[in-house]
Design an enzyme around this catalytic site. Structure first.
Site, mmCIF file in Angstrom:
data_model
loop_
_atom_site.group_PDB
_atom_site.id
_atom_site.type_symbol
_atom_site.label_atom_id
_atom_site.label_comp_id
_atom_site.label_asym_id
_atom_site.label_seq_id
_atom_site.Cartn_x
_atom_site.Cartn_y
_atom_site.Cartn_z
ATOM 1 N N LEU A 40 0.857 -1.191 0.000
ATOM 2 C CA LEU A 40 0.000 0.000 0.000
ATOM 3 C C LEU A 40 0.894 1.243 0.000
ATOM 4 C CD1 LEU A 40 -2.559 -1.169 2.719
ATOM 5 C CD2 LEU A 40 -2.962 -1.057 0.248
ATOM 6 N N GLY A 187 14.339 15.450 -11.055
ATOM 7 C CA GLY A 187 15.669 15.529 -11.649
ATOM 8 C C GLY A 187 16.699 16.067 -10.666
ATOM 9 N N VAL A 239 15.535 18.192 -25.118
ATOM 10 C CA VAL A 239 15.970 16.836 -25.487
ATOM 11 C C VAL A 239 14.988 16.273 -26.503
ATOM 12 C CG1 VAL A 239 16.271 14.489 -24.605
ATOM 13 C CG2 VAL A 239 17.154 16.438 -23.307
ATOM 14 N N ASP A 310 -3.355 13.538 -7.952
ATOM 15 C CA ASP A 310 -2.650 13.772 -9.220
ATOM 16 C C ASP A 310 -3.548 13.596 -10.442
ATOM 17 O OD1 ASP A 310 -0.434 14.028 -7.622
ATOM 18 O OD2 ASP A 310 0.766 12.506 -8.651
ATOM 19 N N ALA A 318 1.921 14.993 -2.854
ATOM 20 C CA ALA A 318 1.294 14.033 -1.948
ATOM 21 C C ALA A 318 0.384 14.731 -0.940
ATOM 22 C CB ALA A 318 2.382 13.244 -1.218
ATOM 23 N N HIS A 442 15.207 31.301 20.468
ATOM 24 C CA HIS A 442 16.551 31.664 20.033
ATOM 25 C C HIS A 442 17.562 30.698 20.634
ATOM 26 C CE1 HIS A 442 19.954 34.106 18.854
ATOM 27 N NE2 HIS A 442 20.444 33.951 20.081
HETATM 28 P P1 NAD Z 1 8.543 18.838 -13.118
HETATM 29 O O1 NAD Z 1 7.319 19.223 -13.850
HETATM 30 O O2 NAD Z 1 8.793 19.325 -11.752
HETATM 31 O O3 NAD Z 1 9.844 19.199 -14.010
HETATM 32 C C1 NAD Z 1 10.018 18.689 -15.316
HETATM 33 C C2 NAD Z 1 11.028 19.524 -16.048
HETATM 34 O O4 NAD Z 1 11.314 18.923 -17.305
HETATM 35 C C3 NAD Z 1 10.542 20.937 -16.356
HETATM 36 O O5 NAD Z 1 11.466 21.865 -15.881
HETATM 37 C C4 NAD Z 1 10.428 20.939 -17.880
HETATM 38 O O6 NAD Z 1 10.686 22.225 -18.436
HETATM 39 C C5 NAD Z 1 11.486 19.934 -18.281
HETATM 40 N N1 NAD Z 1 11.311 19.386 -19.643
HETATM 41 C C6 NAD Z 1 10.149 19.056 -20.265
HETATM 42 N N2 NAD Z 1 10.398 18.588 -21.515
HETATM 43 C C7 NAD Z 1 11.746 18.611 -21.702
HETATM 44 C C8 NAD Z 1 12.626 18.249 -22.784
HETATM 45 N N3 NAD Z 1 12.166 17.760 -23.939
HETATM 46 N N4 NAD Z 1 13.960 18.424 -22.617
HETATM 47 C C9 NAD Z 1 14.448 18.917 -21.457
HETATM 48 N N5 NAD Z 1 13.670 19.271 -20.403
HETATM 49 C C10 NAD Z 1 12.327 19.117 -20.508
HETATM 50 O O7 NAD Z 1 8.520 17.230 -13.155
HETATM 51 P P2 NAD Z 1 9.289 16.107 -12.336
HETATM 52 O O8 NAD Z 1 10.531 16.611 -11.707
HETATM 53 O O9 NAD Z 1 9.355 14.956 -13.273
HETATM 54 O O10 NAD Z 1 8.259 15.794 -11.173
HETATM 55 C C11 NAD Z 1 6.979 15.260 -11.519
HETATM 56 C C12 NAD Z 1 5.932 15.638 -10.507
HETATM 57 O O11 NAD Z 1 6.200 14.984 -9.289
HETATM 58 C C13 NAD Z 1 5.893 17.108 -10.288
HETATM 59 O O12 NAD Z 1 4.566 17.538 -10.481
HETATM 60 C C14 NAD Z 1 6.306 17.285 -8.863
HETATM 61 O O13 NAD Z 1 5.468 18.209 -8.210
HETATM 62 C C15 NAD Z 1 6.153 15.915 -8.234
HETATM 63 N N6 NAD Z 1 7.286 15.687 -7.317
HETATM 64 C C16 NAD Z 1 7.370 16.424 -6.195
HETATM 65 C C17 NAD Z 1 8.435 16.241 -5.340
HETATM 66 C C18 NAD Z 1 8.512 17.033 -4.089
HETATM 67 O O14 NAD Z 1 7.511 17.594 -3.670
HETATM 68 N N7 NAD Z 1 9.680 17.132 -3.469
HETATM 69 C C19 NAD Z 1 9.436 15.347 -5.645
HETATM 70 C C20 NAD Z 1 9.331 14.631 -6.812
HETATM 71 C C21 NAD Z 1 8.239 14.811 -7.646
#
Ligand code: NAD
Length: 463
Positions: A40, A187, A239, A310, A318, A442
């Site tokens: 889960l 990333g 990319v 989502d 989350a 503090h």
């Molecule tokens: P994201 O939407 O945060 O970032 C994706 C990035 O990829 C963007 O900056 C975008 O411009 C880029 N991109 C898109 N197409 C591209 C290309 N062809 N070449 C190069 N760059 C390109 O997505 P994510 O990092 O995959 O995360 C996915 C989701 O998961 C998000 O909505 C995020 O909120 C959630 N998430 C949140 C957390 C957290 O809260 N700490 C952690 C992980 C994921």
């Protein structure tokens, strides 16, 4: 086969679904939760937030022990890590937490069904499991099926060398060169993990900035810090293709020659998961982004069918899914439920962490909202000095006329924990003066928030 009767069927056991199921049971409903995975907890617990935080913690500890103890007068010999043990610990953290949900379900009387849930008609879900089909009936069905990694045209995922966050959470060896596509949350967090463990990491980002959606000024500061840490960035780099070739991988992008590496992490966002859900059977049409349209009470176009997290509009986070799940079932049970979308924090768990809540400065400028801005650097905070973590700052944005807090953005130590205070302040409609006049212990990191608030309405003391 007779259908099993419930008051509510929740499809999906991620943070949205399992929390909604528990809250609904607390409110007296007979609840079923359908989940196709044995564990889960959904993406967040199994292959997302939790395992990534476990690896971020381990890799950061390794980095600190290797590089940051000397100024404290602590001498170490050569420091090594055992990747297999690190991954095992991560899996253990996941196992403990996912089992915890099993326990919570039992305690609250939520019935769990293992299998893929499909809407057959309004009021009916068919669960296809290893032992065949089970039919469930309930007047209300809540879809909480989350999201999947977004594919990118030309990128050939092979589940190993060219993969998504799922693979990047379990590489058996540290990559020599990891290319990350997308400088979003995933990333940057996973790029940081492998960089700290010794990989060369190159991030290719389509936009001319990192972390879209976060405050642009702070994202800019973060970029400088990450570059200093040794992560390589190419911005404005779209990319167009990636594939495994020979012993390595090739990544093609518009602005330069193809790059070679031994691992590729695709992290260009996520797409709602409605695969095989039977939306047609109940007449639900998804929007242009594949999301399920809902009204303000999370009701879809089908009678008795609701959706959260989502799979609907809004940030894919989350905690947003959790609050929607609770609001949705409370609305069903009592007629009242609440989520304030202006007070949903976002956190990137990099080092330093980056966190924000409310409006960004760029959004206020675009909307022409008059605001005052207070900034306080961690450099001038006593606790940050003692910790030896002085990078970053807090930025408080308040309305020019009313002083109401509009946004708080932090880059710095434990920003993800610090932001909770700002979220509560915004939720309660506080002003920057309220925050600045509240007593803060503090020496603590939250004093930097107090000082930034003082800077917004009057003047800070310590800078
Ligand atoms: P994201 O939407 O945060 O970032 C994706 C990035 O990829 C963007 O900056 C975008 O411009 C880029 N991109 C898109 N197409 C591209 C290309 N062809 N070449 C190069 N760059 C390109 O997505 P994510 O990092 O995959 O995360 C996915 C989701 O998961 C998000 O909505 C995020 O909120 C959630 N998430 C949140 C957390 C957290 O809260 N700490 C952690 C992980 C994921």
């Amino acid at each position: 086969m007779a259908a099993k009767q419930h008051d509510l069927i929740v499809i999906g056991s991620g943070p949205g679904g399992y929390v909604a199921a528990i809250r609904a049971a607390q409110l007296g409903m007979n609840v079923a939760c359908v989940e196709k995975e044995r564990q889960l907890g959904g993406t967040c617990l199994r292959v997302g937030c939790i395992p990534s935080k476990a690896l971020l913690e381990s890799s950061e500890l390794f980095h600190q022990v290797s590089h940051e103890l000397a100024p404290h007068g602590i001498k170490t010999g050569s420091v090594e890590f055992d990747l297999a043990a690190m991954l095992k610990r991560k899996d253990k953290v996941v196992t403990i937490l996912t089992r915890g949900i099993d326990g919570l379900f039992k305690k609250n009387g939520v019935t769990r069904y293992l299998g893929h849930g499909r809407l057959e008609r309004a009021g009916r879900v068919v669960v296809v499991g290893e032992d065949g089909e089970t039919v469930l009936d309930a007047p209300r069905i809540l879809i909480a099926t989350g999201s999947n990694s977004a594919p990118l045209s030309g990128v050939e995922l092979d589940g190993e060398r060219v993969g998504t966050s799922t693979e990047a959470l379990s590489y058996r060896e540290v990559p020599q060169h990891l290319i990350v596509i997308g400088a979003g949350y995933i990333g940057l967090e996973l790029g940081s993990v492998w960089k700290r463990l010794g990989a060369k990491v190159t991030v290719l980002e389509y936009l001319d900035r990192i972390l879209p959606g976060t405050d642009a000024e702070l994202a800019d500061e973060a970029l400088k810090i990450f570059r200093k840490q040794g992560l390589e960035f190419h911005l404005g780099a779209r990319v167009t293709g990636a594939r495994a070739e020979g012993d390595g991988c090739i990544v093609e992008w518009e602005a330069g020659d193809p790059l070679t590496c031994d691992r590729v992490l695709l992290a260009v966002g996520r797409v709602p998961n409605t695969d095989g859900l039977g939306l047609d059977a109940v007449g639900i049409e998804t929007d242009d982004k594949g999301r399920i349209p809902v009204d303000e009470r999370f009701k879809t176009s089908a009678d008795g069918v609701y959706a959260i997290g989502d799979v609907i509009r809004g940030p894919m986070l989350a905690h947003k899914a959790e609050e929607e799940g609770i609001a949705c079932v409370e609305l069903l049970a009592t007629g009242y439920g609440h989520i304030n979308y202006d007070a949903v924090p976002g956190v990137a768990y990099t080092m330093p962490e980056i966190a924000g809540v409310g409006k960004t400065e760029d959004a206020l400028q675009q909307a022409g909202v008059p605001y005052r801005k207070g900034v306080f650097p961690f450099m001038a905070n006593g606790r940050a000095r003692a910790l030896g973590q002085v990078e970053g700052r807090v930025k408080v944005l308040a309305h020019e006329e009313t002083d109401r807090l509009l946004g708080v953005h932090i880059i710095g130590p434990r920003a993800g924990d610090l932001i909770a205070e700002a979220a509560v302040a915004i939720e309660f409609g506080a002003s920057s003066e309220d925050l600045g006049r509240s007593v803060h212990a503090h020496p603590t990191l939250p004093e930097a928030i107090k000082e930034a608030a003082l800077a917004a309405f009057r003047a800070p003391i310590h800078i």
